[in-house]
Design a protein around this motif. Structure first.
Motif, PDB file in Angstrom:
ATOM      1  N   GLY A 268       6.654  15.268  -9.674  1.00  0.00           N
ATOM      2  CA  GLY A 268       7.568  16.276  -9.130  1.00  0.00           C
ATOM      3  C   GLY A 268       7.996  15.996  -7.704  1.00  0.00           C
ATOM      4  N   LEU A 269       7.183  15.247  -6.941  1.00  0.00           N
ATOM      5  CA  LEU A 269       7.514  14.961  -5.551  1.00  0.00           C
ATOM      6  C   LEU A 269       8.483  13.807  -5.415  1.00  0.00           C
ATOM      7  N   ARG A 270       8.546  12.948  -6.431  1.00  0.00           N
ATOM      8  CA  ARG A 270       9.471  11.819  -6.375  1.00  0.00           C
ATOM      9  C   ARG A 270      10.824  12.245  -6.911  1.00  0.00           C
TER      10      ARG A 270
ATOM     11  N   SER B  61       0.827  -1.212   0.000  1.00  0.00           N
ATOM     12  CA  SER B  61       0.000   0.000   0.000  1.00  0.00           C
ATOM     13  C   SER B  61       0.859   1.259   0.000  1.00  0.00           C
ATOM     14  N   ILE B  62       1.913   1.269   0.814  1.00  0.00           N
ATOM     15  CA  ILE B  62       2.822   2.419   0.855  1.00  0.00           C
ATOM     16  C   ILE B  62       3.491   2.618  -0.498  1.00  0.00           C
ATOM     17  N   LEU B  63       3.934   1.523  -1.117  1.00  0.00           N
ATOM     18  CA  LEU B  63       4.571   1.620  -2.428  1.00  0.00           C
ATOM     19  C   LEU B  63       3.603   2.176  -3.466  1.00  0.00           C
ATOM     20  N   ARG B  64       2.382   1.677  -3.466  1.00  0.00           N
ATOM     21  CA  ARG B  64       1.388   2.174  -4.425  1.00  0.00           C
ATOM     22  C   ARG B  64       1.104   3.660  -4.211  1.00  0.00           C
ATOM     23  N   ARG B  65       1.001   4.075  -2.942  1.00  0.00           N
ATOM     24  CA  ARG B  65       0.758   5.494  -2.653  1.00  0.00           C
ATOM     25  C   ARG B  65       1.910   6.347  -3.156  1.00  0.00           C
ATOM     26  N   SER B  66       3.135   5.872  -2.971  1.00  0.00           N
ATOM     27  CA  SER B  66       4.289   6.666  -3.403  1.00  0.00           C
ATOM     28  C   SER B  66       4.363   6.729  -4.922  1.00  0.00           C
ATOM     29  N   LEU B  67       3.922   5.672  -5.612  1.00  0.00           N
ATOM     30  CA  LEU B  67       3.919   5.692  -7.072  1.00  0.00           C
ATOM     31  C   LEU B  67       2.795   6.555  -7.625  1.00  0.00           C
TER      32      LEU B  67
END
Length: 153
Positions: free
Chosen positions: A121-123, A110-116
């Protein structure tokens, strides 16, 4: 030149600190996750002013900030806090996981999906150029010998 106004809580806290050498500390429970923290009365009052009279712990504060930055439209702190509390209540009511390992893997996914899903611009972006389709490069680096010295006994 600026003037500083000291509230009653700050004055009492400063007076207690001056006489005992340590700041006064109170236990306070998070209105969201029920985590108990020990904080000075001044800090407790500061957090309550910021979050509409509610005390929320540092973890929930970060979750509320994340909720604000993740949304596509601008939302208020109060709305972000309500969303976080709703998610927290759903989490608590679901009960303990049957298999903690599966639960941990699911949470990480879930954390990975949220970060993707967050805006590009935030990554962080790679600093090296990417290959173009069909581009041919010369031979890469190869290892000619070990980097580690041999141990002789």
């Amino acid at each position: 030149m600026s003037a500083t106004i000291i509230g009653d809580a700050m004055a009492v806290s400063a007076e207690t600190q001056a006489t005992s050498g340590k700041p006064e500390v109170d236990s306070v429970k998070c209105d969201c996750c029920r985590l108990t923290e020990e904080c000075t009365p001044t800090y407790i009052e500061h957090i309550r002013e910021r979050y509409q009279g509610k005390w929320i712990c540092g973890l929930c504060t970060e979750a509320v900030k994340d909720e604000i930055t993740r949304t596509q439209r601008l939302i208020s702190t109060e709305e972000a806090m309500a969303r976080h509390m709703k998610v927290w209540q759903a989490f608590v009511s679901s009960g303990p996981p049957a298999d903690p390992t599966v639960h941990l893997i699911s949470a990480m996914r879930s954390i990975l999906r949220r970060s993707l899903d967050c805006p590009r611009g935030l990554r962080s972006t790679p600093s090296s150029p990417t290959r173009k389709v069909g581009e041919i490069r010369g031979p890469g680096l190869t290892l000619s010998e070990s980097c580690f010295p041999t141990l002789s006994g």
